[in-house]
Design a protein around this motif. Structure first.
Motif, PDB file in Angstrom:
ATOM      1  N   VAL A 319      -6.344   4.444 -15.172  1.00 22.69           N
ATOM      2  CA  VAL A 319      -4.822   4.809 -15.522  1.00 22.69           C
ATOM      3  C   VAL A 319      -3.987   4.043 -13.875  1.00 22.69           C
ATOM      4  O   VAL A 319      -4.580   4.709 -12.986  1.00 22.69           O
ATOM      5  CB  VAL A 319      -5.260   6.425 -15.395  1.00 22.69           C
ATOM      6  CG1 VAL A 319      -2.896   6.628 -15.504  1.00 22.69           C
ATOM      7  CG2 VAL A 319      -5.310   7.157 -15.798  1.00 22.69           C
ATOM      8  N   SER A 320      -2.876   3.183 -14.276  1.00 27.87           N
ATOM      9  CA  SER A 320      -2.289   2.841 -13.781  1.00 27.87           C
ATOM     10  C   SER A 320      -1.356   3.326 -13.810  1.00 27.87           C
ATOM     11  O   SER A 320      -0.604   3.793 -14.548  1.00 27.87           O
ATOM     12  CB  SER A 320      -1.859   0.999 -14.251  1.00 27.87           C
ATOM     13  OG  SER A 320      -2.891   0.382 -14.144  1.00 27.87           O
ATOM     14  N   ILE A 321      -0.620   3.469 -11.631  1.00 26.85           N
ATOM     15  CA  ILE A 321       0.833   3.875 -11.598  1.00 26.85           C
ATOM     16  C   ILE A 321       1.894   3.270 -11.099  1.00 26.85           C
ATOM     17  O   ILE A 321       1.292   2.383 -10.478  1.00 26.85           O
ATOM     18  CB  ILE A 321       0.345   5.534 -10.892  1.00 26.85           C
ATOM     19  CG1 ILE A 321      -0.508   5.725  -9.374  1.00 26.85           C
ATOM     20  CG2 ILE A 321      -0.510   6.572 -12.282  1.00 26.85           C
ATOM     21  CD1 ILE A 321      -0.147   6.114  -8.388  1.00 26.85           C
ATOM     22  N   ASP A 322       2.699   3.961 -11.236  1.00 24.83           N
ATOM     23  CA  ASP A 322       3.937   2.767 -10.624  1.00 24.83           C
ATOM     24  C   ASP A 322       4.134   3.248  -8.994  1.00 24.83           C
ATOM     25  O   ASP A 322       4.992   2.263  -8.537  1.00 24.83           O
ATOM     26  CB  ASP A 322       5.420   3.567 -11.142  1.00 24.83           C
ATOM     27  CG  ASP A 322       5.862   4.892 -11.240  1.00 24.83           C
ATOM     28  OD1 ASP A 322       5.270   5.622 -10.636  1.00 24.83           O
ATOM     29  OD2 ASP A 322       6.910   5.141 -11.519  1.00 24.83           O
ATOM     30  N   GLY A 323       2.925   3.190  -8.556  1.00 23.37           N
ATOM     31  CA  GLY A 323       2.868   3.524  -6.761  1.00 23.37           C
ATOM     32  C   GLY A 323       2.065   2.715  -6.524  1.00 23.37           C
ATOM     33  O   GLY A 323       0.950   1.884  -7.157  1.00 23.37           O
ATOM     34  N   GLY A 324       0.703   3.659  -5.248  1.00 24.38           N
ATOM     35  CA  GLY A 324      -0.073   2.969  -5.587  1.00 24.38           C
ATOM     36  C   GLY A 324      -0.100   2.934  -3.337  1.00 24.38           C
ATOM     37  O   GLY A 324       0.968   4.218  -2.632  1.00 24.38           O
ATOM     38  N   MET A 325      -0.707   1.923  -3.152  1.00 26.65           N
ATOM     39  CA  MET A 325      -1.138   2.390  -1.081  1.00 26.65           C
ATOM     40  C   MET A 325      -0.159   2.114  -1.107  1.00 26.65           C
ATOM     41  O   MET A 325       0.446   1.998   0.691  1.00 26.65           O
ATOM     42  CB  MET A 325      -2.920   1.262  -1.327  1.00 26.65           C
ATOM     43  CG  MET A 325      -1.919   0.115  -1.715  1.00 26.65           C
ATOM     44  SD  MET A 325      -3.519  -1.655  -1.312  1.00 26.65           S
ATOM     45  CE  MET A 325      -2.991  -1.287   0.306  1.00 26.65           C
ATOM     46  N   PRO A 326       1.092   1.287  -1.085  1.00 30.94           N
ATOM     47  CA  PRO A 326       2.626   1.379   0.002  1.00 30.94           C
ATOM     48  C   PRO A 326       3.005   2.382   0.102  1.00 30.94           C
ATOM     49  O   PRO A 326       3.835   2.853   1.480  1.00 30.94           O
ATOM     50  CB  PRO A 326       3.736   0.784  -0.929  1.00 30.94           C
ATOM     51  CG  PRO A 326       2.590   0.181  -1.413  1.00 30.94           C
ATOM     52  CD  PRO A 326       1.017   1.090  -2.192  1.00 30.94           C
ATOM     53  N   ASP A 327       2.503   3.473  -0.455  1.00 26.11           N
ATOM     54  CA  ASP A 327       2.909   4.655  -0.315  1.00 26.11           C
ATOM     55  C   ASP A 327       2.125   6.241  -0.222  1.00 26.11           C
ATOM     56  O   ASP A 327       2.261   6.878   0.570  1.00 26.11           O
ATOM     57  CB  ASP A 327       3.977   5.758  -1.713  1.00 26.11           C
ATOM     58  CG  ASP A 327       3.279   5.403  -3.034  1.00 26.11           C
ATOM     59  OD1 ASP A 327       2.908   6.996  -3.555  1.00 26.11           O
ATOM     60  OD2 ASP A 327       3.370   5.357  -4.126  1.00 26.11           O
ATOM     61  N   ASN A 328       0.887   5.703  -0.131  1.00 27.19           N
ATOM     62  CA  ASN A 328       0.107   6.896  -0.040  1.00 27.19           C
ATOM     63  C   ASN A 328      -1.211   5.960   0.165  1.00 27.19           C
ATOM     64  O   ASN A 328      -2.462   5.325  -0.872  1.00 27.19           O
ATOM     65  CB  ASN A 328      -0.578   7.554  -1.438  1.00 27.19           C
ATOM     66  CG  ASN A 328      -1.735   8.252  -0.586  1.00 27.19           C
ATOM     67  OD1 ASN A 328      -2.754   8.514   0.604  1.00 27.19           O
ATOM     68  ND2 ASN A 328      -2.209   9.096  -1.347  1.00 27.19           N
ATOM     69  N   PRO A 329      -1.379   5.810   0.944  1.00 31.42           N
ATOM     70  CA  PRO A 329      -2.255   4.493   1.785  1.00 31.42           C
ATOM     71  C   PRO A 329      -3.701   5.542   1.844  1.00 31.42           C
ATOM     72  O   PRO A 329      -4.485   4.030   2.337  1.00 31.42           O
ATOM     73  CB  PRO A 329      -2.200   3.755   3.230  1.00 31.42           C
ATOM     74  CG  PRO A 329      -1.543   4.562   3.391  1.00 31.42           C
ATOM     75  CD  PRO A 329      -0.773   5.756   2.553  1.00 31.42           C
ATOM     76  N   ARG A 330      -3.902   6.782   2.284  1.00 32.30           N
ATOM     77  CA  ARG A 330      -4.804   7.147   2.788  1.00 32.30           C
ATOM     78  C   ARG A 330      -6.485   7.017   1.799  1.00 32.30           C
ATOM     79  O   ARG A 330      -7.387   6.756   2.472  1.00 32.30           O
ATOM     80  CB  ARG A 330      -4.740   8.595   3.145  1.00 32.30           C
ATOM     81  CG  ARG A 330      -3.354   8.970   3.564  1.00 32.30           C
ATOM     82  CD  ARG A 330      -3.433  10.310   4.277  1.00 32.30           C
ATOM     83  NE  ARG A 330      -4.441  11.333   4.818  1.00 32.30           N
ATOM     84  CZ  ARG A 330      -5.174  12.005   4.470  1.00 32.30           C
ATOM     85  NH1 ARG A 330      -5.198  12.251   3.218  1.00 32.30           N
ATOM     86  NH2 ARG A 330      -5.912  12.550   5.019  1.00 32.30           N
ATOM     87  N   TYR A 331      -6.533   6.486   0.753  1.00 34.95           N
ATOM     88  CA  TYR A 331      -7.924   6.705  -0.504  1.00 34.95           C
ATOM     89  C   TYR A 331      -8.178   5.598   1.010  1.00 34.95           C
ATOM     90  O   TYR A 331      -9.942   4.912   0.952  1.00 34.95           O
ATOM     91  CB  TYR A 331      -7.565   6.372  -1.615  1.00 34.95           C
ATOM     92  CG  TYR A 331      -9.114   6.763  -2.020  1.00 34.95           C
ATOM     93  CD1 TYR A 331      -9.256   7.684  -2.075  1.00 34.95           C
ATOM     94  CD2 TYR A 331      -9.851   5.464  -2.887  1.00 34.95           C
ATOM     95  CE1 TYR A 331     -10.650   8.308  -2.959  1.00 34.95           C
ATOM     96  CE2 TYR A 331     -11.210   5.494  -3.327  1.00 34.95           C
ATOM     97  CZ  TYR A 331     -11.256   6.774  -3.136  1.00 34.95           C
ATOM     98  OH  TYR A 331     -12.531   6.183  -3.781  1.00 34.95           O
ATOM     99  N   ALA A 332      -7.401   4.442   0.655  1.00 34.87           N
ATOM    100  CA  ALA A 332      -7.876   2.733   0.623  1.00 34.87           C
ATOM    101  C   ALA A 332      -8.415   3.055   2.349  1.00 34.87           C
ATOM    102  O   ALA A 332      -9.142   2.313   3.137  1.00 34.87           O
ATOM    103  CB  ALA A 332      -6.797   1.709   0.879  1.00 34.87           C
ATOM    104  N   LEU A 333      -7.647   3.444   3.276  1.00 38.13           N
ATOM    105  CA  LEU A 333      -7.406   3.974   4.673  1.00 38.13           C
ATOM    106  C   LEU A 333      -9.218   4.994   5.083  1.00 38.13           C
ATOM    107  O   LEU A 333     -10.208   4.270   5.807  1.00 38.13           O
ATOM    108  CB  LEU A 333      -6.893   4.439   5.728  1.00 38.13           C
ATOM    109  CG  LEU A 333      -5.494   3.807   6.279  1.00 38.13           C
ATOM    110  CD1 LEU A 333      -4.858   4.156   6.563  1.00 38.13           C
ATOM    111  CD2 LEU A 333      -6.074   2.899   7.492  1.00 38.13           C
ATOM    112  N   TYR A 334      -9.243   6.473   4.171  1.00 36.11           N
ATOM    113  CA  TYR A 334      -9.839   6.327   4.786  1.00 36.11           C
ATOM    114  C   TYR A 334     -11.083   7.488   3.287  1.00 36.11           C
ATOM    115  O   TYR A 334     -11.604   8.259   3.214  1.00 36.11           O
ATOM    116  CB  TYR A 334     -10.193   7.608   5.552  1.00 36.11           C
ATOM    117  CG  TYR A 334      -8.661   7.553   6.395  1.00 36.11           C
ATOM    118  CD1 TYR A 334      -8.663   6.815   7.592  1.00 36.11           C
ATOM    119  CD2 TYR A 334      -7.467   8.118   6.183  1.00 36.11           C
ATOM    120  CE1 TYR A 334      -7.299   7.121   8.557  1.00 36.11           C
ATOM    121  CE2 TYR A 334      -6.630   8.381   6.743  1.00 36.11           C
ATOM    122  CZ  TYR A 334      -6.689   7.980   7.736  1.00 36.11           C
ATOM    123  OH  TYR A 334      -5.602   8.185   8.713  1.00 36.11           O
TER     124      TYR A 334
END
Ligand SMILES: *Cc1c(COP(=O)(O)O)cnc(C)c1O
Length: 432
Positions: A319-334
């Motif tokens: 499911v794609s959303i209109d935001g992501g790692m630019p506004d919430n990088p925490r899953y990508a980071l940890y």
């Protein structure tokens, strides 16, 4: 629900701080950061009252600005009479812009540049929290030039790992932050500081870690720090005025995370400190803590609009959303956990397992995996990600030239913009 400010309306919509998220998304657009001002204020008061009650006058919580820093938050901290900790000239500047009085500001960071140090002193910062001898030399030099005596705490590492919950000193003694008690460096830096003529040693600081739930991490850190204080009294006649125990308690990201009773926790830490001071024969210093996440974390929610829904039969759903790692990088980071809700379809069963992914050209641009949403999820639906008040906006970037979302504050059934949405022009503001 994951937090007490989230509920479901009869219309099947997620309500946050008593307000319909669908209506908010329509009014302000998505992606959208929401912050519950009343919860922020009430979290500040819980810490403040607990400190007053259990540690006595003078002891107070310091808001860790890095969790979420913008002008309005510093106005709120000022109104709530919270101290703050800051880690850069940028955070200091923002606090000043909000009219925050820096007397109760503590300047952290393991590498303050000479420019940072002089900027902080030009603006009469209350305290430095010094990490190493080099920095103390620079602070002494700047203070001497100004003919002042600069107050300062020393950051020490007590040798506790809060997550494995063991006193594995090696794990923490090798931290990039602070001076270790175990290696004798803490003693050395204390002696060095006491010999400076333009620095007043106000006390000691430690930070054992973030998102702490483990039973008695703060108690154990406090006891080690107090023992060290007693030793410094014996060796150098130095009386510790302030002891700062670092970052605050954990918050609930998912249902398996416990609710923390801050007042109860603080009372337990106070009991351990009182016992320890009595047996060591020292006065109880003023106690500080620096909660960031537990002040603003659960006060935040991010709203996104669903775009593409992709099913790869036998494999995975996206499911794609209109935001992501630019506004919430925490899953990508940890690989941080989050609770995600389909905010406009809360009355439907959640039987569709999917990954909620962002719009960036990056496979790691994921908000959360293994999320259960209703089967009917489709373009135009609204996803709410809970507990995003800490380390989302403050970590946000413009990756893929995506403008940062606005921050809308919710208070008393009203909403107002505290940080406006970045525009296309903002993206090119510094381009020559
Ligand atoms: C990150 C940090 C904090 C805040 O931690 P939270 O988990 O947000 O409460 C406080 N003090 C220091 C030194 C930190 O590095």
């Amino acid at each position: 629900m994951i937090a007490k400010n989230i509920s479901i309306g009869e219309n099947g919509h997620v309500y946050f701080a008593g307000q319909d998220t669908i209506v908010l998304a329509q009014e302000y657009g998505t992606p959208l950061y929401l912050l519950d001002e009343e919860m922020i204020r009430s979290n500040c008061r819980v810490y403040k009252n607990a400190f007053k009650k259990h540690f006595g006058e003078g002891s107070c919580p310091l808001y860790a600005s890095k969790a979420n820093a913008f002008k309005r938050i510093f106005e709120i901290m000022s109104e709530e009479e919270m101290g703050i900790d800051v880690v850069s000239s940028g955070e200091i500047y923002t606090a000043l812009q909000a009219g925050y009085d820096l007397k109760k500001a503590y300047f952290h960071s393991n590498n303050k540049t000479d420019k940072d140090i002089s900027y902080a002193m030009d603006n009469n910062i209350g305290y430095f929290v010094a990490d190493n001898i080099e920095e103390i030399k620079a602070i002494e030099r700047e203070a001497e030039q100004r003919g002042i005596k600069q107050k300062l705490l020393l950051r020490l590492t007590p040798g506790i790992d809060p997550h494995t919950y063991e006193a594995v000193s090696t794990g923490k003694v090798d931290s990039k932050f602070g001076s270790a008690i175990e290696t004798g460096q803490a003693d050395e830096i204390t002696r060095y500081t006491l010999n400076q003529s333009h620095i007043e040693l106000a006390g000691f600081h430690c930070h054992v870690g973030s998102q702490v739930f483990a039973e008695d991490v703060f108690e154990r850190a406090a006891v080690i720090m107090l023992k060290f204080s007693a030793e410094m009294k014996r060796k150098y006649g130095y009386i510790t005025q302030q002891l700062d125990l670092g970052g605050g308690y954990g918050v609930r990201y998912v249902d398996s995370d416990p609710f923390m009773d801050v007042d109860k926790k603080v009372s337990e830490v106070a009991a351990a400190i009182t016992d320890s001071c009595n047996s060591l024969g020292i006065e109880m210093p003023e106690i500080h803590m620096e909660p960031g996440r537990s002040i603003v974390g659960a006060a935040g929610m991010t709203l996104y609009t669903v775009g593409t829904v992709k099913t790869i039969p036998g494999y995975k759903n996206y499911v794609s959303i209109d935001g992501g790692m630019p506004d919430n990088p925490r899953y990508a980071l940890y690989k941080s956990s989050y609770t995600c809700l389909l905010a406009n379809k809360m009355q439907e069963d959640c039987d569709f397992k999917c990954s909620i992914v962002g719009r960036c050209c990056e496979s790691g641009d994921i908000i959360q995996e293994n999320v259960m949403l209703p089967q009917s999820v489709t373009r135009g639906d609204l996803v709410a990600v809970c507990t995003t008040g800490a380390y989302n906006y403050s970590m946000a970037s413009n990756y893929n030239r995506i403008p940062r979302p606005p921050i809308v504050m919710l208070c008393d059934g009203r909403s107002y913009v505290a940080v406006r949405r970045e525009s296309m022009e903002d993206l090119c503001r510094n381009d020559l």
